[in-house]
Design a protein around this motif. Structure first.
Motif, mmCIF file in Angstrom:
data_model
loop_
_atom_site.group_PDB
_atom_site.id
_atom_site.type_symbol
_atom_site.label_atom_id
_atom_site.label_comp_id
_atom_site.label_asym_id
_atom_site.label_seq_id
_atom_site.Cartn_x
_atom_site.Cartn_y
_atom_site.Cartn_z
ATOM 1 N N ALA A 41 -17.183 6.545 0.135
ATOM 2 C CA ALA A 41 -16.529 7.058 -1.069
ATOM 3 C C ALA A 41 -15.062 6.653 -1.124
ATOM 4 O O ALA A 41 -14.495 6.478 -2.207
ATOM 5 C CB ALA A 41 -16.657 8.579 -1.112
ATOM 6 N N LEU A 42 -14.433 6.487 0.052
ATOM 7 C CA LEU A 42 -13.015 6.137 0.107
ATOM 8 C C LEU A 42 -12.779 4.629 0.158
ATOM 9 O O LEU A 42 -11.629 4.185 0.231
ATOM 10 C CB LEU A 42 -12.371 6.771 1.347
ATOM 11 N N GLY A 43 -13.848 3.858 0.112
ATOM 12 C CA GLY A 43 -13.743 2.421 0.327
ATOM 13 C C GLY A 43 -12.741 1.710 -0.555
ATOM 14 O O GLY A 43 -11.797 1.063 -0.079
ATOM 15 N N MET A 44 -12.906 1.830 -1.875
ATOM 16 C CA MET A 44 -12.017 1.129 -2.798
ATOM 17 C C MET A 44 -10.583 1.638 -2.709
ATOM 18 O O MET A 44 -9.643 0.827 -2.621
ATOM 19 C CB MET A 44 -12.552 1.257 -4.227
ATOM 20 N N PRO A 45 -10.347 2.957 -2.717
ATOM 21 C CA PRO A 45 -8.959 3.422 -2.576
ATOM 22 C C PRO A 45 -8.302 2.960 -1.278
ATOM 23 O O PRO A 45 -7.148 2.537 -1.277
ATOM 24 C CB PRO A 45 -9.086 4.952 -2.625
ATOM 25 N N LEU A 46 -9.027 3.040 -0.171
ATOM 26 C CA LEU A 46 -8.435 2.662 1.105
ATOM 27 C C LEU A 46 -8.098 1.178 1.129
ATOM 28 O O LEU A 46 -7.026 0.781 1.614
ATOM 29 C CB LEU A 46 -9.381 3.007 2.253
ATOM 30 N N TYR A 47 -8.990 0.347 0.599
ATOM 31 C CA TYR A 47 -8.703 -1.089 0.597
ATOM 32 C C TYR A 47 -7.496 -1.404 -0.292
ATOM 33 O O TYR A 47 -6.626 -2.183 0.087
ATOM 34 C CB TYR A 47 -9.914 -1.893 0.122
ATOM 35 N N LEU A 48 -7.453 -0.808 -1.469
ATOM 36 C CA LEU A 48 -6.353 -1.097 -2.386
ATOM 37 C C LEU A 48 -5.003 -0.639 -1.844
ATOM 38 O O LEU A 48 -3.998 -1.343 -1.971
ATOM 39 C CB LEU A 48 -6.603 -0.409 -3.736
ATOM 40 N N TRP A 49 -4.958 0.536 -1.236
ATOM 41 C CA TRP A 49 -3.680 1.186 -0.937
ATOM 42 C C TRP A 49 -3.211 1.034 0.505
ATOM 43 O O TRP A 49 -2.081 1.419 0.810
ATOM 44 C CB TRP A 49 -3.776 2.672 -1.289
ATOM 45 N N HIS A 50 -4.020 0.481 1.395
ATOM 46 C CA HIS A 50 -3.626 0.483 2.805
ATOM 47 C C HIS A 50 -2.396 -0.382 3.079
ATOM 48 O O HIS A 50 -1.606 -0.080 3.967
ATOM 49 C CB HIS A 50 -4.802 0.059 3.695
ATOM 50 N N LYS A 51 -2.207 -1.460 2.306
ATOM 51 C CA LYS A 51 -1.028 -2.301 2.538
ATOM 52 C C LYS A 51 0.255 -1.577 2.122
ATOM 53 O O LYS A 51 1.312 -1.797 2.720
ATOM 54 C CB LYS A 51 -1.157 -3.616 1.766
ATOM 55 N N LEU A 52 0.156 -0.718 1.104
ATOM 56 C CA LEU A 52 1.338 0.020 0.660
ATOM 57 C C LEU A 52 1.856 0.953 1.751
ATOM 58 O O LEU A 52 3.050 1.260 1.801
ATOM 59 C CB LEU A 52 1.015 0.817 -0.610
ATOM 60 N N ALA A 53 0.958 1.396 2.641
ATOM 61 C CA ALA A 53 1.373 2.300 3.725
ATOM 62 C C ALA A 53 2.401 1.652 4.634
ATOM 63 O O ALA A 53 3.172 2.345 5.310
ATOM 64 C CB ALA A 53 0.149 2.720 4.537
ATOM 65 N N GLU A 54 2.445 0.310 4.673
ATOM 66 C CA GLU A 54 3.404 -0.366 5.544
ATOM 67 C C GLU A 54 4.848 -0.116 5.101
ATOM 68 O O GLU A 54 5.762 -0.126 5.924
ATOM 69 C CB GLU A 54 3.120 -1.871 5.564
ATOM 70 N N LEU A 55 5.030 0.111 3.814
ATOM 71 C CA LEU A 55 6.393 0.316 3.286
ATOM 72 C C LEU A 55 7.014 1.618 3.822
ATOM 73 O O LEU A 55 8.077 1.585 4.449
ATOM 74 C CB LEU A 55 6.348 0.301 1.757
ATOM 75 N N PRO A 56 6.370 2.780 3.608
ATOM 76 C CA PRO A 56 6.945 4.008 4.191
ATOM 77 C C PRO A 56 6.885 4.023 5.716
ATOM 78 O O PRO A 56 7.729 4.652 6.357
ATOM 79 C CB PRO A 56 6.094 5.132 3.586
#
Length: 428
Positions: free
Chosen positions: A305-320
């Protein structure tokens, strides 16, 4: 499938594992570089550790994802083909990618505008890194549009369709390498690596159709069992040994740091596909036994269920993660492999990324659940075509230009695609 109880958990588990490997692989590959306690650049693991190229044989799991997605989708597409509604199936897939991508690009646009207004530096350091993973959506959209054709090829030729695609890919590599005799094949990898792609850009489609065709054949029972899996593992190992011996690069990712087997894909990448298909068969009995347990089954369902959100947003986590690492003075810049503290620094970086991605995913999922589920246009060819073209254009601009100005330009196109692909007033 009539219900979630009827759904085969093994393909879902394979996709969930592939997703986790991709996310962790991206975080591991990013090496923050600090001076005087401030982030000044990011390195890639392959740039500082040559042996990491062999690790890409494990973390390049996109072929596995395509393989499993084709197997899962085969029955649904067959049904759509019988009903003459395959266009709606692809529109549903496209809409499922477009809507969450609109949210992601909107946030990137906001961050870019704030960064420009305030003169902050971190976004610039991660600019293209925040959109580079969108290439996968472009590729998946394309190969899934070819699913009806691949199903027809499987019905007519069986595993011969897989062999045919491999031969086409081989021919394109041969043309690229200027092969004129069998003797030239001995150094095919060297010749391919030193030549411009030319016609071999067609392998951007052909090579990625190989795991899709293979996944359909697996779904149709054309190869099964541990023995077949061991044979595929042996084929993959021999394939990779021959590929490296002929001069193909070791790394299986799309960077020029350790050679390039991805832009466009080469025959060497096909060896990884054999290995992954073999592993699917070899580990199937054990995996199905483990998945019979309720706890693991629930974990797979949640990850799915989290597949698409996790793939899309995981790179943004590198910023914070970079910002927090700076503020806390954590060892996120740990030098290079072999230096003291390198792996401790990798662990600190990954933990930070995990901590940062969790609240983002929670917010994104809460937002997406509040949105009304839309139905894609069923018969309006113009709506599907315009929506598809706009989606391709938006993803391509974001991929090429990064968060700024790519996300801004891409947002307009992807938002238009999301609107155009929805059924509005019964006429698309």
């Amino acid at each position: 499938m009539s219900s979630t109880q009827d759904r085969d958990p093994y393909p879902d588990a394979l996709r969930a594992c592939a997703l986790l490997v991709v996310v962790l692989g991206h975080w591991i590959a990013t090496l923050p570089r600090l001076e005087d306690g401030q982030l000044v650049a990011t390195d890639h693991l392959l740039a500082v550790w040559g042996s990491a190229g062999f690790l890409t044989w494990l973390v390049q799991v996109v072929p596995l994802f395509v393989f499993v997605s084709a197997a899962v989708s085969a029955d649904s597409v067959e049904k759509r083909l019988r009903e003459g509604a395959q266009r709606q199936w692809w529109a549903l897939r496209a809409l499922g990618m477009a809507r969450p991508t609109v949210t992601y690009l909107a946030v990137l646009t906001l961050l870019a505008l704030v960064s420009l207004a305030m003169g902050t530096r971190l976004l610039g350091l991660f600019n293209t890194s925040l959109t580079v993973h969108l290439w996968f959506l472009l590729m998946l959209l394309t190969v899934q549009a070819m699913l009806p054709w691949c199903l027809r090829m499987d019905r007519r030729f069986g595993l011969g369709a897989v062999a045919g695609l491999v031969l086409v890919a081989m021919s394109l590599d041969g043309v690229r390498g200027g092969v004129s005799s069998f003797a030239d094949l001995r150094w095919l990898g060297d010749r391919v690596s030193s030549a411009s792609p030319g016609m071999a850009w067609l392998n951007m489609l052909v090579v990625w159709l190989v795991p899709q065709q293979l996944g359909i054949a697996w779904k149709r029972g054309r190869f099964r069992g541990v023995q077949a899996g061991l044979a595929l593992l042996a084929l993959g190992a021999a394939w990779l040994v021959l590929a490296l011996g002929s001069g193909y690069p070791v790394a299986m990712v799309g960077v020029a740091l350790a050679g390039n087997n991805m832009l466009p894909p080469t025959l060497a990448l096909v060896g990884v596909m054999w290995l992954q298909a073999g592993a699917v068969l070899v580990f199937e009995p054990l995996a199905r036994t483990l998945l019979a347990g309720r706890v693991l089954g629930r974990a797979v369902a949640i990850l799915g269920a989290l597949g698409m959100p996790l793939y899309l947003w995981h790179k943004l986590a590198e910023l914070p993660a970079a910002w927090l690492g700076e503020k806390l003075g954590l060892p996120i810049d740990a030098g290079v492999p072999g230096e003291a503290g390198f792996w401790l620094g990798r662990l600190a970086w990954i933990v930070l990324c995990m901590l940062m991605v969790a609240p983002v995913i929670a917010a994104v999922v809460a937002f997406e659940l509040r949105r009304v589920r839309e139905v894609p246009a069923m018969a309006d060819w113009k709506a599907v075509s315009l929506g598809g073209i706009a989606l391709y254009a938006g993803l391509a601009m974001a991929l090429a230009w990064g968060a700024w100005p790519g996300a801004v330009a891409g947002l307009a196109c992807v938002a238009f695609a999301s609107w155009r692909l929805r059924l509005r007033g019964g006429n698309g």
